[in-house]
Motif scaffolding. Sequence first.
Motif, PDB file in Angstrom:
ATOM      1  N   ASN A   1      44.489  24.116  29.926  1.00 16.90           N
ATOM      2  CA  ASN A   1      45.005  25.055  28.932  1.00 16.90           C
ATOM      3  C   ASN A   1      44.650  24.586  27.520  1.00 16.90           C
ATOM      4  O   ASN A   1      44.995  23.479  27.108  1.00 16.90           O
ATOM      5  N   LYS A   2      43.975  25.440  26.752  1.00 14.52           N
ATOM      6  CA  LYS A   2      43.552  25.056  25.398  1.00 14.52           C
ATOM      7  C   LYS A   2      44.735  24.883  24.442  1.00 14.52           C
ATOM      8  O   LYS A   2      44.581  24.298  23.365  1.00 14.52           O
ATOM      9  N   ALA A   3      45.907  25.383  24.822  1.00 12.71           N
ATOM     10  CA  ALA A   3      47.092  25.171  23.987  1.00 12.71           C
ATOM     11  C   ALA A   3      47.451  23.686  23.900  1.00 12.71           C
ATOM     12  O   ALA A   3      48.157  23.275  22.968  1.00 12.71           O
ATOM     13  N   ILE A   4      46.975  22.880  24.854  1.00 12.02           N
ATOM     14  CA  ILE A   4      47.198  21.426  24.773  1.00 12.02           C
ATOM     15  C   ILE A   4      46.647  20.893  23.450  1.00 12.02           C
ATOM     16  O   ILE A   4      47.231  20.000  22.828  1.00 12.02           O
ATOM     17  N   MET A   5      45.508  21.434  23.001  1.00 12.00           N
ATOM     18  CA  MET A   5      44.923  20.967  21.737  1.00 12.00           C
ATOM     19  C   MET A   5      45.833  21.292  20.564  1.00 12.00           C
ATOM     20  O   MET A   5      45.908  20.517  19.596  1.00 12.00           O
ATOM     21  N   SER A   6      46.556  22.420  20.648  1.00 16.28           N
ATOM     22  CA  SER A   6      47.495  22.753  19.573  1.00 16.28           C
ATOM     23  C   SER A   6      48.706  21.825  19.608  1.00 16.28           C
ATOM     24  O   SER A   6      49.279  21.502  18.563  1.00 16.28           O
ATOM     25  N   VAL A   7      49.112  21.395  20.809  1.00 22.49           N
ATOM     26  CA  VAL A   7      50.208  20.427  20.936  1.00 22.49           C
ATOM     27  C   VAL A   7      49.804  19.100  20.296  1.00 22.49           C
ATOM     28  O   VAL A   7      50.551  18.518  19.496  1.00 22.49           O
TER      29      VAL A   7
ATOM     30  N   GLY B   1      49.510  19.532  16.543  1.00 17.69           N
ATOM     31  CA  GLY B   1      50.827  19.693  15.939  1.00 17.69           C
ATOM     32  C   GLY B   1      51.558  18.366  15.814  1.00 17.69           C
ATOM     33  O   GLY B   1      52.179  18.073  14.774  1.00 17.69           O
ATOM     34  N   LEU B   2      51.505  17.555  16.866  1.00 20.71           N
ATOM     35  CA  LEU B   2      52.132  16.230  16.816  1.00 20.71           C
ATOM     36  C   LEU B   2      51.460  15.358  15.755  1.00 20.71           C
ATOM     37  O   LEU B   2      52.123  14.558  15.082  1.00 20.71           O
ATOM     38  N   HIS B   3      50.169  15.536  15.606  1.00 26.83           N
ATOM     39  CA  HIS B   3      49.430  14.768  14.588  1.00 26.83           C
ATOM     40  C   HIS B   3      49.833  15.204  13.183  1.00 26.83           C
ATOM     41  O   HIS B   3      50.095  14.358  12.310  1.00 26.83           O
ATOM     42  N   GLU B   4      49.906  16.502  12.958  1.00 28.69           N
ATOM     43  CA  GLU B   4      50.241  17.004  11.618  1.00 28.69           C
ATOM     44  C   GLU B   4      51.629  16.571  11.159  1.00 28.69           C
ATOM     45  O   GLU B   4      51.853  16.345   9.969  1.00 28.69           O
ATOM     46  N   GLU B   5      52.540  16.457  12.118  1.00 27.57           N
ATOM     47  CA  GLU B   5      53.890  16.041  11.732  1.00 27.57           C
ATOM     48  C   GLU B   5      54.068  14.523  11.797  1.00 27.57           C
ATOM     49  O   GLU B   5      55.178  14.010  11.675  1.00 27.57           O
TER      50      GLU B   5
ATOM     51  N   ILE C   1      42.692  11.361  16.589  1.00 27.17           N
ATOM     52  CA  ILE C   1      42.884  12.813  16.483  1.00 27.17           C
ATOM     53  C   ILE C   1      42.218  13.330  15.214  1.00 27.17           C
ATOM     54  O   ILE C   1      41.525  14.352  15.232  1.00 27.17           O
ATOM     55  N   GLU C   2      42.417  12.621  14.117  1.00 30.94           N
ATOM     56  CA  GLU C   2      41.804  13.020  12.849  1.00 30.94           C
ATOM     57  C   GLU C   2      40.281  13.029  12.964  1.00 30.94           C
ATOM     58  O   GLU C   2      39.606  13.919  12.435  1.00 30.94           O
ATOM     59  N   ASP C   3      39.746  12.053  13.678  1.00 31.44           N
ATOM     60  CA  ASP C   3      38.289  11.932  13.812  1.00 31.44           C
ATOM     61  C   ASP C   3      37.697  13.012  14.709  1.00 31.44           C
ATOM     62  O   ASP C   3      36.638  13.573  14.391  1.00 31.44           O
TER      63      ASP C   3
END
Length: 418
Positions: free
Chosen positions: A273-279, A282-286, A299-301
Amino acid sequence: MNVLEHLKKRNYFYSKLPDFWANLYGTEYGLYDIQTVNDEFVFETREFAKKAGHLFFKTAQLLQSNTITDDTFLQMGYPKETISFLRQRKSPFPTIIGRFDSVIVDGKHKLLEFNADTPTFIYELFKVNGLLCQEFGLNNPNELEEERLRTAINRALSSAIDNMEKDSLPNIVFTSHEDNIEDKNTVLYLQKLTQYPSKYVPLDQLRIVKGEALLDPDNQVINILYRQTFPIESLIKDQDPTTHEKVGEQLLELVNQNKLLILNPPSAFLLQNKAIMSVIWGLHEEASPFFSEEEHKWIEDYFLPTYLEPDQFIKDKVKYVKKPVFGREGDTIEIFDESGEKVEEDKNKSYTDYIPVYQKFVELPTTTYKTENGVKEGHMMIGTFLLNGAPSAFGFRVGDQITNNLSYFLPVGLKEKQ
């Protein structure tokens, strides 16, 4: 080399590979050409796959924990029929054979998606690539990977057999759609690498006794089903054409009841599921402590901003891509410009039933390559395999900005050190 000479050499080369689909859908697929890379590229590609795999596997543990509710899975676009299946943990690795698709941006890999459950491009990179390298007198960066593939498959089967507590060898069946040459020959290639007795049975010849067993054409109970090319999201829609019973759901129920083991395991579908990438994003952004400082750097790289809504891209006036959470070969993908207007889309719309993710757009780099009709220029994407969590074979697809099932297979060779 002129076009006629090139065509003659290509036809002769691929005529020696009767099990390979050098042409697909009536057009050229396997190129008689090679893209050269250096040792540094090989190292960086496998480092990317290793670190991205670690991040996905760690996230799989989170999603399979007791803290994740059914509603969370539904919000991520998993079909409700699969939720019990998603919670199954039947393998030491979340996926046995997975493939990352990435693109080089400013010298670094950027992840486009992870086909964790049913990747193809296997026979091309683990077998055919080496033969093309020999043909062009280059070293094969995937030289050792077929043996690693063999080990990964047999290790997975061995683990499955150990967990079954059977006195005799299990009935292992490899399956695919029989009329799809790419799917069938990929599965037959994998079957040849196994050390255990097995058989190939087309999907339409399998039979379910509801709540009891999956049977082969000899009425033998199937213990392990290897369905490398048959997606779960397609499986759950399967109905018996005569009785209209939901045989796909019945098959998943057999897995849930430990009456059937399937490979790749359930966790591979979880990661598909590509939504895993949003998870992960999201964890990275916060700045979540779930990931270490080093993991946040990875993740940033390697990751692109990915969300379940396009609002952030529209607000920041950033070009973005809309993708279904389940989908393959570029099908149903749409590209939007900085103002939120659609500027490009794939003509196929097979996955409109699934919720989308929105990912920052990146331009695929271009390269030139030789075809039956002369030299062309096209966009290039990298596919890199992960075997039981370890980085493995990689290679290129070239074609349009949206990589689809009409893109070419461009082999990869290793430059000699200067």
